[in-house]
Motif scaffolding. Structure first.
Motif, short mmCIF file in Angstrom:
data_model
loop_
_atom_site.label_atom_id
_atom_site.label_comp_id
_atom_site.label_asym_id
_atom_site.label_seq_id
_atom_site.Cartn_x
_atom_site.Cartn_y
_atom_site.Cartn_z
N LEU A 7 0.82 -1.21 0.00
CA LEU A 7 0.00 0.00 0.00
C LEU A 7 0.85 1.26 0.00
CD1 LEU A 7 -2.82 -1.03 2.49
CD2 LEU A 7 -2.69 -1.35 0.02
N GLY A 8 1.98 1.23 0.73
CA GLY A 8 2.83 2.41 0.78
C GLY A 8 3.43 2.73 -0.57
N ALA A 9 3.70 1.73 -1.40
CA ALA A 9 4.32 1.96 -2.69
C ALA A 9 3.30 2.21 -3.79
CB ALA A 9 5.18 0.75 -3.07
N LEU A 10 2.11 1.61 -3.66
CA LEU A 10 1.14 1.68 -4.75
C LEU A 10 -0.12 2.46 -4.39
CD1 LEU A 10 1.33 -2.04 -5.91
CD2 LEU A 10 2.55 -0.08 -6.84
N GLY A 11 -0.24 2.86 -3.12
CA GLY A 11 -1.47 3.50 -2.70
C GLY A 11 -2.48 2.46 -2.26
N MET A 12 -3.61 2.92 -1.75
CA MET A 12 -4.63 2.00 -1.27
C MET A 12 -5.14 1.12 -2.40
SD MET A 12 -4.85 2.57 1.92
CE MET A 12 -6.37 1.68 2.28
N VAL A 47 4.14 -6.87 -12.47
CA VAL A 47 4.95 -7.55 -11.45
C VAL A 47 6.29 -7.90 -12.06
CG1 VAL A 47 5.12 -9.56 -9.94
CG2 VAL A 47 2.90 -8.46 -10.31
N GLU A 48 7.36 -7.47 -11.43
CA GLU A 48 8.70 -7.74 -11.94
C GLU A 48 9.15 -9.16 -11.59
OE1 GLU A 48 11.25 -4.67 -10.57
OE2 GLU A 48 10.15 -3.07 -11.61
N HIS A 49 8.85 -9.61 -10.37
CA HIS A 49 9.14 -10.99 -10.00
C HIS A 49 8.46 -11.34 -8.68
CE1 HIS A 49 12.48 -9.04 -7.64
NE2 HIS A 49 12.04 -9.89 -6.73
N VAL A 116 9.48 -19.27 5.54
CA VAL A 116 9.68 -18.85 4.16
C VAL A 116 8.98 -17.50 3.99
CG1 VAL A 116 7.65 -20.17 3.37
CG2 VAL A 116 9.40 -19.47 1.73
N ARG A 117 9.67 -16.56 3.38
CA ARG A 117 9.14 -15.23 3.18
C ARG A 117 8.93 -14.99 1.68
NH1 ARG A 117 9.51 -10.74 6.54
NH2 ARG A 117 11.38 -11.47 7.61
N THR A 118 7.76 -14.42 1.35
CA THR A 118 7.42 -14.15 -0.05
C THR A 118 7.72 -12.69 -0.38
OG1 THR A 118 5.63 -15.76 0.12
CG2 THR A 118 5.61 -14.31 -1.79
N GLU A 119 8.39 -12.48 -1.50
CA GLU A 119 8.74 -11.13 -1.95
C GLU A 119 8.05 -10.86 -3.28
OE1 GLU A 119 12.94 -9.42 -1.91
OE2 GLU A 119 12.62 -9.84 -4.05
N LEU A 120 7.31 -9.76 -3.33
CA LEU A 120 6.63 -9.34 -4.55
C LEU A 120 7.21 -8.00 -4.98
CD1 LEU A 120 4.28 -9.88 -6.55
CD2 LEU A 120 2.79 -8.60 -4.99
N ALA A 121 7.77 -7.96 -6.20
CA ALA A 121 8.42 -6.75 -6.69
C ALA A 121 7.57 -6.09 -7.75
CB ALA A 121 9.80 -7.08 -7.25
N VAL A 125 9.98 -1.72 -6.58
CA VAL A 125 9.88 -1.82 -5.13
C VAL A 125 9.66 -3.28 -4.77
CG1 VAL A 125 8.61 -1.16 -3.06
CG2 VAL A 125 8.96 0.51 -4.89
N ALA A 126 10.60 -3.87 -4.03
CA ALA A 126 10.48 -5.26 -3.60
C ALA A 126 9.94 -5.28 -2.19
CB ALA A 126 11.82 -5.96 -3.67
#
Length: 324
Positions: A7-12, A47-49, A116-121, A125-126
């Protein structure tokens, strides 16, 4: 777990992610199988990765706790996630052979955290989401060693991760695990504790023992180290109880015969059914010492006693943003 921290990177109204593990109980060398479920927000995004990483907590050289991502894989490359779209990404993530054991017979080892942690870029912004805990059970070869400790009357104390490498051994990961035991009755008063480390690979494992000897009238408190390499098959037929007992008896007999830094002046044991031998081991990696100290337990605890219910790992990861 679902996270909406973009939300901080893309808005609500940004996308959300839910990582589901099909079988959250694995062994070293196996695959952690699951799927990443994405739900699009109120706009299309590129989505980059999507990446997954294994995360644990270790103590560094200066007795500071640090989160470590020790294994990582990209499970999806660039794609577009449309508004409100549901997308599922299946994965099979190999579990490194040196991954620390976190439970034995379904009981969580006190002191161990792993997830395990999921990362969405998106848009350069990752964003890393919450940790999904999973447990690592010992291999059959490792179980045989643990069973021997139990049969001899050793009682589980705690488990921790040390940052660094053991001298003379090949390690893929930047840390190693120590499983600590209170001494069996026959060694009480002569040894403070025994620590067990597995350095495991696809073809075999090194079993490293550290005995903390009590000080005598004319001798200071000393640590002794021993090492034995076996294949996975050889480990299943080894009389571990006999070899552990013989090694510890020789450690006690050689009071004052150790060199500086925990090295023996003599090999504790030679020959092992043709499999190899215990070796003197100066195991001074970067940052030795206790990590994530466990609570001391009574003598009747047993190898599973002193472990805590598996649910506690959920509590450990609730505040992972602060802890890691």
């Amino acid at each position: 777990m679902v996270f909406k921290k973009l939300l901080g990177a893309l808005g609500m109204g940004g996308p959300s992610v839910d990582t589901v593990l099909h079988h959250p109980h694995v062994r070293p060398g196996e695959n952690l199988i699951g799927e990443v479920r994405l739900t699009g927000g109120n706009q299309d995004v590129d989505v980059e990765h999507v990446a997954l990483g294994f995360v644990t907590s270790i103590e560094t050289e200066h007795d500071e706790h640090a989160g470590v991502e020790f294994h990582r894989a990209v499970v999806a490359g660039r794609f577009q996630l449309r508004e409100g779209e549901n997308k599922t990404i299946p994965f099979e993530l190999p579990v490194p052979w040196e991954t620390p054991i976190t439970s034995v017979h379904g009981q969580h080892l006190h002191g161990m955290t792993l997830g395990v942690r999921t990362e969405l870029a998106i848009a350069k912004v990752a964003d890393k989401g919450d940790l999904d805990p999973f447990s690592v059970e010992p291999l059959p070869a490792q179980e045989k060693v643990l069973e021997a400790f139990s049969q001899l009357g050793f009682h589980f104390k705690s488990a921790d991760l040390e940052h660094g490498h053991l001298h003379g051994l090949h390690q893929e990961l930047p840390f190693f695990q120590e499983i600590e035991f209170f001494p069996a009755p026959q060694f009480a008063g002569r040894i403070n504790e025994v620590e067990l480390t597995f350095i495991t690979g696809p073809h075999g494992m090194d079993v490293v023992l550290e005995a903390d000897k009590r000080s005598g009238l004319f001798t200071p408190r000393q640590d002794a180290f021993g090492r034995l390499h076996v294949t996975h098959d050889e480990a299943l037929t080894t009389d571990w109880a006999r070899h552990i007992t013989n090694w510890l008896e020789q450690v006690i007999e050689h009071r004052g015969a150790m060199g500086h830094g925990g090295e023996f002046a003599h090999h504790p044991e030679h020959g092992h059914q043709g499999y190899g031998h215990y070796e003197d081991d100066h195991r001074r990696g970067s940052g030795m010492g206790g990590v994530i100290a466990g609570a001391a337990l009574g003598a009747g605890a047993g190898i599973v006693g002193g472990m805590v219910a598996g649910e506690i790992i959920e509590e450990i990861f609730e505040d992972d943003e602060e802890e890691f």
